[in-house]
Design an enzyme around this catalytic site. Structure first.
Site, PDB file in Angstrom:
ATOM      1  N   PRO A  10       0.819  -1.221   0.000  1.00 40.16           N
ATOM      2  CA  PRO A  10       0.000   0.000   0.000  1.00 40.16           C
ATOM      3  C   PRO A  10       0.853   1.272   0.000  1.00 40.16           C
ATOM      4  CG  PRO A  10      -0.882  -1.588   1.559  1.00 40.16           C
ATOM      5  CD  PRO A  10       0.421  -2.166   1.060  1.00 40.16           C
ATOM      6  N   GLU A 124       9.445 -10.686 -17.164  1.00 36.87           N
ATOM      7  CA  GLU A 124       8.058 -10.228 -17.026  1.00 36.87           C
ATOM      8  C   GLU A 124       7.785  -9.096 -18.024  1.00 36.87           C
ATOM      9  OE1 GLU A 124       6.914  -7.979 -13.524  1.00 36.87           O
ATOM     10  OE2 GLU A 124       4.852  -8.694 -13.683  1.00 36.87           O
ATOM     11  N   GLY A 222     -19.480   6.842 -31.714  1.00 43.24           N
ATOM     12  CA  GLY A 222     -20.244   6.567 -30.480  1.00 43.24           C
ATOM     13  C   GLY A 222     -20.196   5.104 -30.080  1.00 43.24           C
ATOM     14  N   GLY A 246       6.104  -2.458 -13.536  1.00 49.20           N
ATOM     15  CA  GLY A 246       7.032  -1.334 -13.500  1.00 49.20           C
ATOM     16  C   GLY A 246       6.435  -0.263 -14.405  1.00 49.20           C
TER      17      GLY A 246
HETATM   18  C1  LIG Z   1      -4.112  -4.438 -12.294  1.00 47.87           C
HETATM   19  C2  LIG Z   1      -2.789  -4.435 -11.564  1.00 47.87           C
HETATM   20  C3  LIG Z   1      -2.130  -5.638 -11.335  1.00 47.87           C
HETATM   21  C4  LIG Z   1      -0.921  -5.660 -10.624  1.00 47.87           C
HETATM   22  N1  LIG Z   1      -0.323  -6.864 -10.330  1.00 47.87           N
HETATM   23  C5  LIG Z   1       0.728  -6.878  -9.468  1.00 47.87           C
HETATM   24  C6  LIG Z   1       1.272  -8.113  -8.996  1.00 47.87           C
HETATM   25  O1  LIG Z   1       0.819  -9.215  -9.377  1.00 47.87           O
HETATM   26  N2  LIG Z   1       2.277  -8.081  -8.102  1.00 47.87           N
HETATM   27  C7  LIG Z   1       2.795  -6.911  -7.633  1.00 47.87           C
HETATM   28  O2  LIG Z   1       3.698  -6.957  -6.817  1.00 47.87           O
HETATM   29  N3  LIG Z   1       2.335  -5.720  -8.084  1.00 47.87           N
HETATM   30  C8  LIG Z   1       1.304  -5.679  -8.967  1.00 47.87           C
HETATM   31  N4  LIG Z   1       0.800  -4.474  -9.404  1.00 47.87           N
HETATM   32  C9  LIG Z   1       1.370  -3.255  -8.876  1.00 47.87           C
HETATM   33  C10 LIG Z   1       2.130  -2.416  -9.899  1.00 47.87           C
HETATM   34  O3  LIG Z   1       3.341  -3.050 -10.224  1.00 47.87           O
HETATM   35  C11 LIG Z   1       2.309  -1.033  -9.278  1.00 47.87           C
HETATM   36  O4  LIG Z   1       1.033  -0.402  -9.270  1.00 47.87           O
HETATM   37  C12 LIG Z   1       3.323  -0.187  -9.999  1.00 47.87           C
HETATM   38  O5  LIG Z   1       4.616  -0.724  -9.858  1.00 47.87           O
HETATM   39  C13 LIG Z   1       3.325   1.251  -9.479  1.00 47.87           C
HETATM   40  O6  LIG Z   1       3.411   1.295  -8.088  1.00 47.87           O
HETATM   41  P1  LIG Z   1       2.360   2.199  -7.252  1.00 47.87           P
HETATM   42  O7  LIG Z   1       1.013   1.860  -7.722  1.00 47.87           O
HETATM   43  O8  LIG Z   1       2.653   2.058  -5.818  1.00 47.87           O
HETATM   44  O9  LIG Z   1       2.650   3.677  -7.715  1.00 47.87           O
HETATM   45  P2  LIG Z   1       3.759   4.636  -7.085  1.00 47.87           P
HETATM   46  O10 LIG Z   1       5.025   3.899  -6.916  1.00 47.87           O
HETATM   47  O11 LIG Z   1       3.162   5.326  -5.918  1.00 47.87           O
HETATM   48  O12 LIG Z   1       3.935   5.688  -8.271  1.00 47.87           O
HETATM   49  C14 LIG Z   1       2.951   6.704  -8.522  1.00 47.87           C
HETATM   50  C15 LIG Z   1       3.365   7.466  -9.777  1.00 47.87           C
HETATM   51  O13 LIG Z   1       4.650   8.064  -9.574  1.00 47.87           O
HETATM   52  C16 LIG Z   1       5.519   7.674 -10.611  1.00 47.87           C
HETATM   53  N5  LIG Z   1       6.884   7.549 -10.119  1.00 47.87           N
HETATM   54  C17 LIG Z   1       7.335   6.842  -9.064  1.00 47.87           C
HETATM   55  N6  LIG Z   1       8.667   6.945  -8.954  1.00 47.87           N
HETATM   56  C18 LIG Z   1       9.074   7.745  -9.979  1.00 47.87           C
HETATM   57  C19 LIG Z   1      10.335   8.246 -10.424  1.00 47.87           C
HETATM   58  N7  LIG Z   1      11.475   7.913  -9.804  1.00 47.87           N
HETATM   59  N8  LIG Z   1      10.356   9.068 -11.504  1.00 47.87           N
HETATM   60  C20 LIG Z   1       9.229   9.403 -12.150  1.00 47.87           C
HETATM   61  N9  LIG Z   1       8.001   8.966 -11.788  1.00 47.87           N
HETATM   62  C21 LIG Z   1       7.937   8.143 -10.719  1.00 47.87           C
HETATM   63  C22 LIG Z   1       5.001   6.331 -11.111  1.00 47.87           C
HETATM   64  O14 LIG Z   1       5.450   6.041 -12.409  1.00 47.87           O
HETATM   65  C23 LIG Z   1       3.509   6.558 -11.015  1.00 47.87           C
HETATM   66  O15 LIG Z   1       3.088   7.245 -12.172  1.00 47.87           O
HETATM   67  C24 LIG Z   1      -0.365  -4.439 -10.170  1.00 47.87           C
HETATM   68  C25 LIG Z   1      -1.018  -3.230 -10.442  1.00 47.87           C
HETATM   69  C26 LIG Z   1      -2.213  -3.212 -11.120  1.00 47.87           C
HETATM   70  C27 LIG Z   1      -2.900  -1.890 -11.358  1.00 47.87           C
END
Ligand SMILES: Cc1cc2nc3c(=O)[nH]c(=O)nc-3n(C[C@H](O)[C@H](O)[C@H](O)COP(=O)(O)OP(=O)(O)OC[C@H]3O[C@@H](n4cnc5c(N)ncnc54)[C@H](O)[C@@H]3O)c2cc1C
Length: 261
Positions: A10, A124, A222, A246
């Protein structure tokens, strides 16, 4: 057996090295505590690979991977999350409360979990790239067929120069992208795919998929906004590809680092 990988928490997914789920030494094993979110197959998984901190301090050192069966005491599933697209896939929260682990649950080497993930994530990402293109190609074909048939002002909409040129550009982008992805697949098959090349394939295909899908929605007019049409559902399904595996920004970080920046 249905499996899942639990990396994201989270508090964040991009900064994987900052993960907070912790496995604390207890006798010959560990007690696992923490939470994961957005886990694909989380609601149905029999076995989850969980990334947890085993070492002291912060950062990438001291992270280990564990194989955690869903039948273990202390394993709890949270909500099956309600997503914008891909309603058929299961994405869930997972919680671990004093979940006991022993040496045989360790995957790879203790403290090298981050390195193990970095070794395998290019696989991946090339998988994601193949999937991104495979989803968008038939959609473009379907859209071209629609543009040949759908008429406005007495002519097929595909015959208007704007739409013809747009479709020509999209078809070119897909063909050029396919050539790069094919190269990367070949490199992967020979164990030569670098993290930077996999990152290029992942972000670029996600971008192209979203760009092409959005244009297809527009060309369907549409109908393109009606969920009974595949193009509308594909548009909703595609959005996540720029975020997961990622984010595209993180892919550009990896490429930037490879450029020595
Ligand atoms: C449908 C779905 C399935 C998924 N399945 C899995 C799974 O099976 N296992 C698992 O472990 N995870 C899973 N994920 C998680 C996914 O890998 C993460 O949502 C993703 O890595 C981004 O992390 P976050 O959501 O915490 O966003 P954050 O890390 O909070 O990032 C928020 C925003 O800030 C940007 N950001 C962060 N750091 C930087 C930087 N240094 N420079 C520029 N921009 C930056 C990000 O690109 C993003 O736009 C899943 C997500 C979804 C939506």
């Amino acid at each position: 057996m249905v499996t899942a990988i639990g990396m994201t928490e989270p508090s964040g997914g991009s900064d994987l090295a900052a993960l907070r789920t912790r496995a604390t030494r207890r006798g010959d094993g560990w007690l696992l505590n923490g939470a994961k979110t957005f886990i694909t197959n989380g609601a149905g998984a029999d076995l989850v690979v969980v990334a947890a901190r085993t070492g002291p301090g912060e950062g990438s050192r001291g992270i280990s991977l564990f194989l955690v069966e869903a039948t273990r005491p202390g394993f709890r599933r949270g909500r099956k999350l309600d997503k914008v697209g891909q309603p058929e896939s299961d994405t869930a929260e997972l919680f671990f409360d004093d979940l006991p682990l022993d040496e045989s649950d360790l995957l790879g080497e203790e403290g090298r979990g981050f390195a193990h993930m970095m070794e395998r994530l290019p696989q991946e990402r090339i998988g994601a790239a193949v999937s991104n293109l495979a989803h968008v190609k038939p959609l473009l074909d379907e859209t071209i067929a629609y543009c040949r048939e759908r008429r406005a002002f007495g002519s097929p909409i595909g015959s208007f120069q704007h739409n013809k040129f747009l479709l020509a550009e999209l078809a070119t982008k897909i063909d050029v992208t396919q050539a790069f992805v094919d190269q990367c697949v070949d490199e992967h098959a020979h164990g030569r795919l670098s993290a930077a090349r996999a990152a290029k394939a992942k972000w670029w295909t996600a971008q192209i998929q979203n760009e092409v899908t959005d244009a297809c929605v527009q060309l369907f007019g549409g109908y393109g906004y009606m969920t009974e049409y595949r193009v509308a559902r594909a548009w909703m399904d595609a959005r996540v590809t720029k975020i997961w595996a990622g984010s595209n920004e993180i892919m550009k970080e990896i490429i930037g680092r490879d450029l020595g920046l």
